[in-house]
Write a protein that holds these residues in place. Structure first.
Motif, PDB file in Angstrom:
ATOM      1  N   ARG A   1      40.854  42.253  90.344  1.00  0.00           N
ATOM      2  CA  ARG A   1      41.496  42.053  89.049  1.00  0.00           C
ATOM      3  C   ARG A   1      40.830  40.885  88.339  1.00  0.00           C
ATOM      4  O   ARG A   1      40.184  40.032  88.971  1.00  0.00           O
ATOM      5  CB  ARG A   1      42.989  41.788  89.211  1.00  0.00           C
ATOM      6  CG  ARG A   1      43.318  40.516  89.985  1.00  0.00           C
ATOM      7  CD  ARG A   1      44.780  40.152  89.829  1.00  0.00           C
ATOM      8  NE  ARG A   1      45.207  39.055  90.685  1.00  0.00           N
ATOM      9  CZ  ARG A   1      44.963  37.765  90.453  1.00  0.00           C
ATOM     10  NH1 ARG A   1      44.251  37.414  89.398  1.00  0.00           N
ATOM     11  NH2 ARG A   1      45.394  36.830  91.277  1.00  0.00           N
ATOM     12  N   PRO A   2      40.952  40.831  87.033  1.00  0.00           N
ATOM     13  CA  PRO A   2      40.340  39.713  86.291  1.00  0.00           C
ATOM     14  C   PRO A   2      40.952  38.381  86.706  1.00  0.00           C
ATOM     15  O   PRO A   2      42.130  38.300  87.066  1.00  0.00           O
ATOM     16  CB  PRO A   2      40.666  40.040  84.828  1.00  0.00           C
ATOM     17  CG  PRO A   2      40.992  41.495  84.808  1.00  0.00           C
ATOM     18  CD  PRO A   2      41.600  41.807  86.137  1.00  0.00           C
TER      19      PRO A   2
ATOM     20  N   CYS B   1      35.316  48.999  86.279  1.00  0.00           N
ATOM     21  CA  CYS B   1      34.623  48.622  85.042  1.00  0.00           C
ATOM     22  C   CYS B   1      33.349  49.444  84.877  1.00  0.00           C
ATOM     23  O   CYS B   1      32.632  49.727  85.841  1.00  0.00           O
ATOM     24  CB  CYS B   1      34.328  47.124  85.010  1.00  0.00           C
ATOM     25  SG  CYS B   1      33.105  46.554  86.196  1.00  0.00           S
TER      26      CYS B   1
ATOM     27  N   LEU C   1      33.031  43.096  85.937  1.00  0.00           N
ATOM     28  CA  LEU C   1      34.331  42.438  86.046  1.00  0.00           C
ATOM     29  C   LEU C   1      34.399  41.456  87.205  1.00  0.00           C
ATOM     30  O   LEU C   1      34.893  40.340  87.060  1.00  0.00           O
ATOM     31  CB  LEU C   1      35.428  43.505  86.189  1.00  0.00           C
ATOM     32  CG  LEU C   1      36.850  43.009  86.473  1.00  0.00           C
ATOM     33  CD1 LEU C   1      37.380  42.212  85.293  1.00  0.00           C
ATOM     34  CD2 LEU C   1      37.770  44.187  86.789  1.00  0.00           C
ATOM     35  N   CYS C   2      33.920  41.878  88.392  1.00  0.00           N
ATOM     36  CA  CYS C   2      34.109  41.039  89.588  1.00  0.00           C
ATOM     37  C   CYS C   2      32.770  40.683  90.213  1.00  0.00           C
ATOM     38  O   CYS C   2      31.701  41.099  89.751  1.00  0.00           O
ATOM     39  CB  CYS C   2      34.998  41.754  90.606  1.00  0.00           C
ATOM     40  SG  CYS C   2      34.143  43.019  91.575  1.00  0.00           S
TER      41      CYS C   2
END
Length: 819
Positions: free
Chosen positions: A508-509, A664, A706-707
Motif C-alpha cells: 500500500r502507499p 500499479c 508504487l512500492c
C-alpha cells in the motif's frame, strides 16, 4: 500414502470434472486452527496438506463454516504461488531457479526431470501421478546449486544426468524412514570426547544426516561414551559435510566432505572400542582397512586429500570475517538452552527487564549506528524510536523472515542455527516498545527454520521468558509464527503485514508508515532476522564496540550468502567496508581454474551487477549505490566469463514480473514490456532501437512504481547496461559473447574428436549418432544445447559458435572463452 483424485487426461471431457471430495476434514481443520481472518493462510495450507490441492468443495465449505468471505478466500488462494488448484502427484519435486541455480544450469535440470518422468508439454505431473514438478524461486541452498527439493529432502549439485539417481534416492529414503539408529549402550562412565556435525539445511543436503547416522552406529558398536553434538550452519558450505572431533589433551581434528564410510573410519581411529571383544573386532577391521589401503592417521589424512588444504581453506575463509549475528558459528547446538545461556544468551533481555529503561536501549541502538539489514538500511534506532513515540495501543513487533531474494539464505541459516538469538532480539523489541505480541513471518520453503523457531519459542515459554508473566514482571510477551505461501512481494513490509492479517500480500502507499499504522492499524515495528540477531550483542558489548567496526555511515558487520561461480561458497559475516574483491578472492577463493571473474550480482532482484573492474568497491550502503547496486538483504552471486549479462538481466526481470502484485500499471505493464525486449535480445529478434527503449522504460518504471519491488526491479537492467553495454550491442548483432543464449548459439564437434562416443552416450535427446573412432556430428534440429556433450568430452572437442564465431572452445587453460 495420500490418495488423491485421478489426474485429468488430455482430451477426455470428464477430466475437467474432478472427483467429489469429502469436506469433513475442513471442519476439523477449522476447529484446530481457528476461524479468524488472520488464520486464512494457515487454513489454506492445512487444506492443501489434506487434499494435495485446494478443491472447490473444500473452499466452499471453508466459507460456510467461518466468517471469512468467499471473495477473500478466493483472492488469497489465487494470489500465493504455493497453492495448487488441480490435483497433483503424490510427491512434489521443486527445482530451484534462484540466481545461483540459474547460472549453474537449473533450467537444464528442470527439463531433464520432465524428460525422465515423461511429463507432457503444458503439464506438471507424470502420467502415473507419482510426481509433480514445479519451479521454486529459491530454496535457500545457493551453495549447492543446482538444488532440488523433494518432500522435505533437499539435493544439491543436481545434474541433468543425475536426475534419475535423485528420484531413486528419494524413493529409497521413504522406504528407510522406519529404520532406527542402534541402541546407545555406553560403557564408560563419562564422555571421552565430542564429535560435532553441522545439521543445517545445506549440510543435510550434502549428506550430513547420513554421516550422523554412521557416527552414531560406529559409536554404538564401539561402546564408547562420546558426545555427538549437532551444530547449526558451519559457514563454509563448500566443504560440508564437515566433522570435528575433540578429545581431552589433543588438538581439534576437522574433516571435510566426509561420507558415511569415512565417518566410521574416523570414529574407529579416534576412539578405540571398549571391552575385549569390541577391541578384537576393531583390530580385525583395522587389519582389513590396512590391507585395502587404510592405515591409522595416514588414512585420516587421505580423507582430507580431496580438497586443496582443509586447514588453509578454513583459515582463508575465516580470516577477514567478524562474527556478531553468527557468533559461535559451528559450535552451538541450535536448541541447547543451557549452552546458549552459558555463552551470554538472554543476558541482554534480562538487563532490559531489570536494569535498562526504554530510553537506554533506544540510545544504545542509535549510538551503535546499526541500520536495518533487510535492504533499505534505515537506521534501526530511529525506527524503534518512531514506534515508541507513536500514539495508540496495542503495538506490535514483526520479524521479517520472508527471504524471497533468489540467491540469499542468510535468514534461513540464522533461524536454523541461532533461533534463540533472533528471538531474544524480538523480545527486547517487545519489551522496549511495550508490545505484548510479536509475529515471526517465515517462508514456507524453510521447514527446518520453522521447526527450530517453534521449538525455541516453546523452550522460552517453559523458562519464563515468554508467556503471561515474563521473568516475574507481570508483563505478557507472546511470539506467533506465520508461514508465508510463496510471494516475493511479501518481503515488502506493508505487503507482509497484509499477509499476516489474512489478506492478499498487496503493498500500500506510504505514508502512513507501519511505525504509525501497521498491523490492524496499530503502530508496528518491522525489522528483518539479521537486525534482531545483532541486538543482543550490541547490548552485551556496548554501542561503541559495534560502532568501531565498519565505515562512517555503515557500521558493524553484514551477513552475506556467498554463492555462484565461486570456489568457497557459504554463509559469511564481514565488517562493513570490506571490498568486493576481498570477499570474492580471499573469502571465496576466486572462480574455477580456467575461468575469469566477471561480475558479482549483489542485492537480488532489487540489486545490480558490479563488474570485476570495480572489485575495489567497498561493501557499504552508499558505495554500492554509486556503482548501480544495493546492499539488499545480502546475497552475493559470483559470475564468471561463461555468464551472459543480458541473460542475467532477463532472468531477474522474469522473476520480478512474475512476482508483481499487479496493483500499479508501471510495474505490471512496464516490467512486462522490459521482459519482452530482453527475451527478443536473447532470442535474436530485437530491433535496432530495442536497447535504448529498454533503458528508457527502466527509468520510467523506477520513477513511477508504487512500492519498492517496482522501484528497484529495473536495477539489474540498468547496472548491466551501465557496465556491460557491449554485450547488449553484440546481441543486437545476433551474437552472445558468453555462449549462453540458446537461440544465438549452436554446438559443433571439431576435428579434435577421437570418436570415443561419450558425447553420444550422454546426449539426453539422441542428437548425436554413435560413431566409434570417427568424428561425431550433432544434429542441430534435435540439439537442446544442454551442454552434456561438452561436459563429457575428454578431448574438449566441442565448441560453441555464435554469430559465425567460436565463443567457447579449447584454450590454453582448458574450456573457456575463445574470444
Amino acid at each position: 500414502m495420500q490418495t488423491l483424485p485421478a489426474q485429468p487426461v488430455a482430451g477426455d471431457q470428464r477430466a475437467d470434472l474432478p472427483e467429489p471430495v469429502d469436506v469433513a476434514a475442513v471442519d476439523a481443520i477449522v476447529s484446530r486452527i481457528g476461524d479468524r481472518p488472520e488464520c486464512l493462510i494457515s487454513l489454506l495450507r492445512a487444506i492443501q496438506g489434506e487434499y494435495g490441492f485446494l478443491p472447490e468443495e473444500a473452499l466452499l465449505r471453508l466459507a460456510a463454516c467461518t466468517p471469512i468471505r468467499p471473495a477473500t478466500i478466493s483472492a488469497v488462494a489465487t494470489f500465493f504461488t504455493l497453492f495448487r488448484h488441480r490435483p497433483g502427484g503424490c510427491h512434489t519435486i521443486g527445482v530451484c531457479v534462484g540466481t545461483a541455480c540459474h547460472v549453474k544450469g537449473a533450467e537444464a535440470v528442470y527439463d531433464a526431470f520432465l524428460r525422465r518422468l515423461g511429463i507432457a508439454p503444458g503439464e506438471d505431473t507424470d502420467p502415473q501421478r507419482q510426481f509433480t514438478i514445479e519451479k521454486v524461486a529459491c530454496l535457500g541452498c545457493c551453495t549447492l546449486a543446482p538444488a532440488v527439493q523433494i518432500g522435505r529432502n533437499v539435493y544439491g549439485h543436481v545434474h541433468p544426468n543425475t536426475v534419475g539417481n535423485t528420484i531413486r534416492d528419494y524413493l529409497d529414503r521413504i522406504e528407510r524412514q522406519a529404520a532406527t539408529v542402534p541402541e546407545w549402550t555406553p560403557v564408560d562412565a563419562s564422555p571421552i570426547g565430542e564429535v560435532r556435525l553441522g545439521l543445517g539445511s545445506c549440510c543435510q543436503a550434502r549428506g550430513s544426516a547420513a554421516v550422523l547416522t554412521a557416527v552414531q552406529q560406529a559409536l554404538a558398536a564401539s561402546g564408547r561414551r562420546v558426545t555427538v553434538k549437532q551444530v547449526g550452519c558451519v559457514g563454509i558450505c563448500s566443504l560440508t559435510p564437515l566433522m570435528e572431533v575433540l578429545r581431552p589433551g589433543a588438538d581439534p581434528a576437522t574433516y571435510t566432505r566426509v561420507d558415511p564410510e569415512q565417518a566410521r573410519r574416523i570414529i574407529h581411529a579416534h576412539f578405540r572400542p571398549a571391552g575385549v571383544l569390541r577391541r578384537a573386532r576393531h583390530a580385525a577391521r583395522s587389519a582389513l582397512e590396512r590391507l585395502y589401503g587404510g592405515n591409522g592417521d595416514s588414512e585420516i589424512e587421505r580423507f582430507e586429500a580431496n580438497v586443496r588444504d582443509p586447514a588453509w581453506e578454513m583459515q582463508e575463509f575465516l580470516r577477514p570475517q567478524k562474527r556478531i549475528a553468527t557468533e559461535c558459528c559451528g559450535e552451538l547446538d541450535p536448541l541447547d538452552w543451557d549452552e546458549y545461556r552459558r555463552g551470554g544468551g538472554f543476558l541482554a533481555m534480562e538487563r532490559c527487564v531489570r536494569e535498562l529503561g526504554p530510553e537506554d536501549v533506544l540510545r544504545a541502538l542509535t549510538e551503535s549506528g546499526l541500520r536495518g539489514r533487510g535492504g533499505a538500511g534505515y537506521p534501526t534506532g530511529r525506527k524503534w524510536r518512531q514506534v515508541f513515540a507513536a500514539g495508540g495501543s496495542p503495538k506490535y513487533v514483526v520479524c521479517n523472515g520472508d527471504e524471497g531474494d533468489p540467491g540469499a539464505f542468510m535468514d534461513r541459516m540464522l533461524l536454523e542455527s541461532y533461533p534463540f538469538r533472533v528471538l531474544e532480539g524480538v523480545t527486547i523489541a517487545c519489551w522496549v516498545l511495550g508490545a505484548a505480541d510479536a509475529y515471526l513471518y517465515v517462508r514456507a520453503e524453510y521447514p527446518l527454520a520453522v521447526e527450530r523457531a517453534t521449538r525455541a519459542i516453546a523452550a522460552m515459554e517453559q523458562e519464563g521468558l515468554l508467556g503471561e508473566n515474563v521473568l516475574g514482571s507481570g508483563r505478557a510477551l507472546r511470539i506467533h509464527i506465520v508461514e508465508g505461501a510463496g510471494a516475493f512481494v511479501c518481503g515488502e513490509e506493508t505487503a507482509l503485514l497484509a499477509s499476516i492479517e489474512g489478506r492478499r500480500g498487496m503493498p500500500r502507499p506510504r505514508p502512513p508508515y507501519p511505525a504509525e499504522s501497521g498491523l490492524w492499524g496499530r503502530p508496528t515495528l518491522v525489522n528483518n532476522v539479521e537486525t534482531y540477531a545483532s541486538i543482543p550483542w550490541i547490548l552485551r558489548h556496548g554501542a561503541a564496540a559495534y560502532a568501531a567496526m565498519g565505515t562512517e555511515h555503515s557500521k558493524g558487520t553484514k551477513v552475506f550468502a556467498l554463492a555462484g561461480k565461486v570456489y568457497r561458497g557459504g554463509l559469511i559475516e564481514v565488517p562493513m567496508g570490506i571490498t568486493l574483491g576481498e570477499v570474492v578472492q580471499i573469502v571465496g577463493g576466486g572462480v574455477a581454474p580456467g575461468r575469469t571473474f566477471k561480475a558479482a550480482q549483489i542485492g537480488g532482484p532489487s540489486g545490480g551487477c558490479i563488474p570485476a573492474a570495480l572489485s575495489d568497491t567497498p561493501i557499504d550502503y552508499e558505495a554500492l549505490t554509486r556503482v548501480g547496486a544495493i546492499m539488499g538483504s545480502g546475497g552475493i552471486v559470483v559470475l564468471d566469463n561463461t555468464d551472459c549479462m543480458v541473460d542475467i538481466a532477463r532472468y531477474f526481470l522474469e522473476f520480478t514480473q512474475a512476482q508483481s502484485c499487479g496493483r500499479c500499471a508501471p510495474c505490471r505493464i512496464g516490467t512486462r514490456r522490459m521482459l519482452d525486449i530482453l527475451e527478443d535480445l536473447c532470442g535474436g529478434k530485437a530491433r535496432p532501437e530495442a536497447v535504448q527503449e529498454l533503458e528508457d522504460l527502466a527509468h520510467m518504471v523506477k520513477r513511477t512504481s508504487l512500492c519498492g519491488l517496482g522501484q528497484t526491479a529495473p536495477n539489474p537492467v540498468l547496472s548491466t547496461l551501465m557496465h556491460f553495454r557491449d554485450e547488449y550491442d553484440a546481441h543486437l548483432e545476433g551474437r552472445c559473447p558468453a555462449g549462453k543464449c540458446k537461440a544465438l548459439i549452436h554446438y559443433a564437434i571439431s576435428d579434435r574428436c577421437i570418436g570415443c562416443t561419450l558425447c553420444a552416450q550422454n546426449c539426453p535427446v539422441g542428437a548425436i549418432d554413435m560413431r566409434p573412432f570417427e568424428r561425431h556430428i550433432i544434429h542441430q534440429e534435435l540439439c537442446v544445447r544442454c551442454g552434456s556433450c561438452r561436459e563429457n568430452c575428454p578431448e574438449q572437442a566441442i565448441d560453441i559458435h555464435s554469430g559465425g564465431q567460436v565463443v567457447a572452445g579449447r584454450t590454453a587453460n582448458g574450456i573457456g572463452a575463445g574470444i
